[in-house]
Design a protein around this motif. Structure first.
Motif, short mmCIF file in Angstrom:
data_model
loop_
_atom_site.label_atom_id
_atom_site.label_comp_id
_atom_site.label_asym_id
_atom_site.label_seq_id
_atom_site.Cartn_x
_atom_site.Cartn_y
_atom_site.Cartn_z
N ALA A 148 60.65 -7.72 25.51
CA ALA A 148 60.40 -6.39 26.18
C ALA A 148 61.43 -5.51 26.10
O ALA A 148 61.38 -4.23 25.95
CB ALA A 148 60.35 -6.74 27.67
N ASP A 149 62.81 -5.94 26.01
CA ASP A 149 63.78 -4.95 25.56
C ASP A 149 63.98 -4.45 24.31
O ASP A 149 64.11 -3.53 24.13
CB ASP A 149 65.32 -5.68 25.95
CG ASP A 149 65.44 -5.84 27.57
OD1 ASP A 149 64.58 -5.35 28.14
OD2 ASP A 149 66.38 -6.63 27.85
N ARG B 281 71.37 -14.89 27.67
CA ARG B 281 70.92 -14.53 28.86
C ARG B 281 70.34 -15.68 29.71
O ARG B 281 70.67 -15.41 30.82
CB ARG B 281 69.36 -13.79 28.45
CG ARG B 281 69.73 -12.20 27.79
CD ARG B 281 68.59 -11.56 27.46
NE ARG B 281 68.56 -10.57 26.83
CZ ARG B 281 67.72 -9.50 26.84
NH1 ARG B 281 66.76 -9.58 27.71
NH2 ARG B 281 68.12 -8.31 26.34
N ARG C 145 65.79 -1.18 24.42
CA ARG C 145 66.87 -1.15 25.28
C ARG C 145 67.96 -2.33 24.45
O ARG C 145 68.94 -2.43 24.66
CB ARG C 145 66.78 -1.99 26.51
CG ARG C 145 66.09 -0.78 27.32
CD ARG C 145 65.87 -1.34 28.85
NE ARG C 145 64.91 -2.59 29.03
CZ ARG C 145 63.84 -2.38 29.45
NH1 ARG C 145 63.42 -1.10 29.73
NH2 ARG C 145 62.99 -3.46 29.41
N ASP D 147 60.74 -13.59 26.79
CA ASP D 147 59.71 -12.35 27.22
C ASP D 147 60.86 -11.30 27.57
O ASP D 147 60.53 -10.20 27.20
CB ASP D 147 59.24 -12.67 28.77
CG ASP D 147 58.02 -13.76 28.43
OD1 ASP D 147 57.41 -13.98 27.49
OD2 ASP D 147 57.63 -14.26 29.67
N SER D 148 62.00 -11.36 27.99
CA SER D 148 62.80 -10.42 28.49
C SER D 148 63.40 -9.72 27.03
O SER D 148 63.76 -8.58 27.01
CB SER D 148 63.86 -10.72 29.41
OG SER D 148 64.73 -11.66 28.71
N GLY E 81 60.97 -17.33 29.97
CA GLY E 81 61.47 -16.06 30.57
C GLY E 81 62.53 -15.17 29.94
O GLY E 81 62.38 -13.84 29.78
N GLY E 82 63.40 -15.79 29.37
CA GLY E 82 64.36 -15.21 28.42
C GLY E 82 63.86 -14.66 27.25
O GLY E 82 64.04 -13.55 26.94
#
Length: 466
Positions: free
Chosen positions: A68-69, A95, A74, A64-65, A61-62
């Motif tokens: 994406a960022d 994160r 971002r 992926d984030s 999950g980390g």
């Protein structure tokens, strides 16, 4: 300064040394490859029971984030990180906390960067292959339209024998076809996964290297951990293949430059691929062809740099290998850009067919056929050669082609000339009677074009078949 080491050290690295040592400025290019390798690694760690499934899910999950960022702008990749590996891991820990610290279990930056570079190069091989396939389609399209377009063939940059434009471009089709074959060979040899090699001697963790290899699209793991972290043969091979591709593009560019000149006027380059002069209003310059020719040396330079970097390195990993990236990246970008632009220029070229045929006629390209005609009438070839040489001298004086001479004029050189000579030595006959495999005759070229069509139809991706 965000780095993944430091426990052994009692003071900070000098800032200049840190900057000299850092690679984030260029290895950020394979950010996505680094994340993909980390995903495969953490899934394998969980499957082997080295980390928990819960930690696996948190880490994934980390990752992926972070991805994406970065993609959305971002999160910026900045030079506060030593390399792309540090960037990913530091942001992951920030994160997801302690779970993120488990990502690097059973892994070294040595096998990590070896994996990233291999994944990135593999993608570049595929992209280059796709561009070459499109270029071959452009060449084939021109060949199909110009089976009967007669032009002079050259040796020593002098007119030699008549050929066709289809035949001439068919030579480049063969060159770029071989280039694709080289790329397929490289892909086949390089498609093994170094992840799990560790720093150089593997690891005590029960890694499933076959799992990570297959999940990343490799045939399997590399067979020796020292070679796994220190092998850059695949990159040298790719740079060599790119150098040969550029050499072929440069040869083709040189011909287009010549053909575009006032002295030849065989082609006209489209305005979109030309530039003018700031002072001479009549000029239309073949800048794209000239730049392709010029950038060839730039790609050669990357190959020589890489060979020189590797030539004295002992096993296993050495920091010198960080120099495998910047010039290699530049060479990959340069070659792909040149293929793409050359393809566009070639697709929009206008061929001046009448001028090409006239050049073949007035360049005495049928002289060998005149000699062959006399041989067919019983004159030994060496004597026929001398007769035709004298005919050419006479034509030069009269500023005419051989087949412009009357039969009476030809008979002054040999009584063996008859009315049938004109058909025998016409430019069209000279081309079409050459029917051996690989020759420019219409029947031979029709067979070759059919084979080229079948090749491109079959070869959606030679790499997939490697």
């Amino acid at each position: 300064m965000a780095q993944l080491w430091g426990g052994r050290f009692t003071k900070d690295t000098d800032k200049l040394v840190y900057a000299f040592n850092a690679s984030i400025g260029f290895d950020q290019r394979f950010f996505h490859e680094d994340v993909a390798g980390s995903r495969a690694h953490v899934k394998m760690l969980a499957k082997q029971g080295i980390i928990s499934k819960e930690d696996r899910d948190v880490i994934l999950g980390g990752l992926d984030s972070i991805e994406a960022d970065v993609d959305n702008g971002r999160l910026k990749i900045t030079d506060e990180y030593e390399d792309i590996h540090s960037f990913v891991e530091a942001n992951l820990i920030n994160r997801v906390g302690d779970a993120g610290k488990k990502l690097h279990t059973g892994r070294s930056r040595n096998d990590q960067v070896a994996l990233d570079m291999r994944l990135y190069t593999r993608k570049q091989v595929r992209e280059t292959d796709d561009l070459l396939k499109h270029l071959l389609g452009t060449i084939l399209s021109i060949m199909q339209k110009n089976i009967d377009t007669v032009m002079p063939g050259f040796t020593h940059l002098q007119k030699a024998q008549p050929v066709t434009l289809a035949h001439h471009l068919g030579a480049y089709f063969e060159m770029f076809r071989r280039d694709r074959g080289r790329l397929a060979d490289i892909y086949d040899r390089m498609n093994y996964c170094p992840l799990g090699s560790g720093a150089l001697a593997g690891t005590t963790y029960p890694l499933d290297r076959q799992m990570t290899a297959e999940s990343l699209g490799f045939y399997g793991p590399t067979r020796n951990s020292m070679d796994g972290v220190s092998d850059r043969d695949y990159l040298i091979e790719f740079l060599s293949a790119l150098s040969i591709i550029m050499m072929h593009l440069s040869r083709f560019s040189e011909e287009i430059i010549l053909w575009n000149s006032n002295e030849y006027r065989f082609v006209e380059i489209d305005d979109g691929f030309s530039t003018g002069s700031s002072i001479m209003p009549q000029k239309k310059n073949p800048d794209i062809a000239e730049l392709v020719r010029g950038k060839t040396g730039r790609v050669y330079g990357a190959l020589i740099q890489m060979l020189t970097t590797m030539k004295g390195l002992p096993l296993a990993y050495n920091k010198d290998m960080q120099e495998d990236k910047e010039l290699s990246f530049d060479a990959m970008d340069t070659a792909k850009g040149c293929i793409h632009l050359f393809d566009g220029m070639l697709a929009t070229l206008k061929f001046n067919k009448e001028i090409m045929e006239r050049s073949a006629r007035h360049g005495f390209t049928n002289a060998t056929d005149v000699a062959d005609y006399l041989v067919g009438k019983g004159i030994p070839f060496r004597d026929a050669h001398g007769i035709v040489g004298r005919i050419v001298l006479d034509c030069i004086d009269k500023k005419c082609a051989i087949d412009d001479l009357s039969l009476d004029e030809l008979k002054k050189f040999s009584p063996k000339f008859e009315d049938d000579v004109y058909d025998a030595i016409s430019i069209k006959t000279c081309v079409d009677k050459r029917l051996t495999t690989g020759a420019p005759g219409r029947a031979a070229m029709e067979e070759e074009i059919k084979a080229c069509i079948d090749y491109l139809k079959d070869a959606d991706s030679l790499i997939d078949k490697a």
